[in-house]
Design an enzyme around this catalytic site. Structure first.
Site, mmCIF file in Angstrom:
data_model
loop_
_atom_site.group_PDB
_atom_site.id
_atom_site.type_symbol
_atom_site.label_atom_id
_atom_site.label_comp_id
_atom_site.label_asym_id
_atom_site.label_seq_id
_atom_site.Cartn_x
_atom_site.Cartn_y
_atom_site.Cartn_z
ATOM 1 N N SER A 1 0.817 -1.228 0.000
ATOM 2 C CA SER A 1 0.000 0.000 0.000
ATOM 3 C C SER A 1 0.846 1.273 0.000
ATOM 4 O O SER A 1 1.933 1.320 0.603
ATOM 5 C CB SER A 1 -0.865 -0.030 1.266
ATOM 6 O OG SER A 1 -1.332 1.258 1.580
ATOM 7 N N GLU B 1 0.245 3.658 1.759
ATOM 8 C CA GLU B 1 0.318 4.102 3.155
ATOM 9 C C GLU B 1 1.713 3.809 3.737
ATOM 10 O O GLU B 1 2.117 4.417 4.725
ATOM 11 C CB GLU B 1 -0.793 3.405 3.955
ATOM 12 C CG GLU B 1 -1.016 3.883 5.373
ATOM 13 C CD GLU B 1 -1.693 5.253 5.526
ATOM 14 O OE1 GLU B 1 -2.314 5.744 4.557
ATOM 15 O OE2 GLU B 1 -1.576 5.836 6.610
ATOM 16 N N TYR C 1 -1.411 0.754 10.636
ATOM 17 C CA TYR C 1 -1.673 0.071 9.369
ATOM 18 C C TYR C 1 -0.445 0.142 8.451
ATOM 19 O O TYR C 1 0.013 -0.860 7.902
ATOM 20 C CB TYR C 1 -2.895 0.700 8.679
ATOM 21 C CG TYR C 1 -3.125 0.190 7.283
ATOM 22 C CD1 TYR C 1 -3.827 -1.000 7.055
ATOM 23 C CD2 TYR C 1 -2.635 0.887 6.171
ATOM 24 C CE1 TYR C 1 -4.009 -1.474 5.759
ATOM 25 C CE2 TYR C 1 -2.825 0.420 4.882
ATOM 26 C CZ TYR C 1 -3.513 -0.764 4.676
ATOM 27 O OH TYR C 1 -3.695 -1.230 3.396
#
Ligand code: F7E
Length: 328
Positions: free
Chosen positions: A127, A129, A153
């Site tokens: 991801s 992120e 996360y």
């Protein structure tokens, strides 16, 4: 007769899993996947209820035996590990579960794969992120951008990304990372910001809701469509050599810009309805994402089929259809 390829998908009942299953079935694949046991059976498989031909079994990334049994009986050519606790803000509420699933879960998948079907190819849902607060000087994030995650996360996804690369080099396995930027669709959970905004704006336009509470409206995201991104996942596994690829549109917009587009499509001014509630603000925010996907475009010929506006219009239509029916 040519044998059909077999794909095994974790997270098959999610947004990406459902688009990927449909896409692979349309290419002639046999598709199997695992779903977690849930006490409300009715809503668990909404996204895949209508898709015919998927072989489903109960399983969990934290239950090694369930993964090994499923892989043993299906013997896949391709494995797509999409299962995760995927909500960034909620990763602050359940950091340990998020870490077990998104970090240890990837390791469990890799171990099961290595033991049961090491000739298969493996895709890991990594991801954007993971980049956290890092941005290259030209304003983009790409495969070489340092990873400085700013959420539980994001930290778990960095572990998954690294262990996938480690297993590639250490055991010569065909393991791959797709570093996907935000991707949306009408099937997106309505606690992610795009679908939350669209669903609420449609309800407001039909007189079914008065206001919408959001968190940080000045965060920028690079939003693509899930359908385009699952095609990228498949392309990545068609290569002879494994690798890591950023998948993004290369455009960035703020949450505020997105609200403005959606509300004005419905002939409303978002400033009359949207308020801020600290409840939705994250303890640490990732302020800005814009991905450079030149590598996958040049090497694998990946292209977008949706524009941002086309995607948001599709989501607006989806909710209008649902709520107009309910009103009648
Ligand atoms: O938030 C802001 C929020 O929850 C987007 C996941 O798929 O993409 C996704 O993670 C932005 C953030 O997605 C609200 O603070 C404002 O800046 O839709 P989101 P995300 O956190 O970017 C990455 C690539 C993943 O891998 C993840 O799995 O919108 N925001 N107000 C809000 N966000 C939410 N959810 N709700 C609000 O009320």
């Amino acid at each position: 007769m040519v044998k059909n390829k077999k794909a095994f998908i974790t997270g098959i009942a999610g947004q990406d899993g459902s688009y990927l299953a449909e896409y692979l079935l349309s290419l002639g694949y046999e598709v199997a996947g695992i779903v977690r046991r849930n006490s409300t059976v009715e809503h668990q498989r909404n996204r895949i209820d209508e898709i015919e031909g998927i072989e489903l079994s109960y399983g969990d990334l934290l239950d090694q035996s369930s993964i090994e049994n499923a892989l043993l009986s299906f013997q896949p050519d391709e494995i797509y590990n999409l299962a995760a606790q995927s909500h960034v803000r909620i990763s602050y509420d359940i950091p340990q579960f998020t870490t077990q699933t998104n970090a240890l879960g990837v390791l469990n998948m890799l171990e099961a794969y290595r033991r049961v079907c090491p000739k298969a190819k493996f895709y890991q849902a990594s991801s954007s992120e993971m980049f956290g607060s890092s941005v290259d000087e030209d304003g983009y994030q790409r495969e070489t951008t340092p990873m400085t995650p700013v959420s539980p996360y994001g930290c778990t996804k960095v572990f998954g990304y690294n262990i996938v690369r480690n297993y590639r080099n250490a055991y010569k396995l065909h393991t791959n990372n797709g570093i996907l930027f935000n991707h949306e669709s009408p099937r997106r959970g309505s606690n992610f910001v795009t679908n939350k905004v669209v669903k609420s704006a449609v309800m407001i336009s039909l007189g079914l809701q008065d206001k919408l509470e959001l968190g940080n409206m000045d965060a920028y995201r690079d939003w693509g469509h899930s359908y385009d991104y699952v095609r990228a996942m498949h392309l990545i596994l068609q290569q002879d050599k494994p690798g890591d690829y950023v998948v993004a549109t290369g455009e960035t917009r703020s949450v505020r810009d997105m609200c403005e587009y959606v509300f004005s499509k419905l002939k409303l001014d978002y400033r009359d309805y949207v308020t801020q509630n600290p409840k939705f603000i994250r303890p640490e925010e990732l302020p800005y994402l814009k991905g450079d996907s030149s590598k996958i475009r040049k090497e694998l010929g990946w292209e977008l089929t949706y524009t941002f506006e086309g995607m948001m219009d599709e989501m607006i239509e989806h909710w209008l259809e649902i709520f107009k029916k309910e009103k009648v």
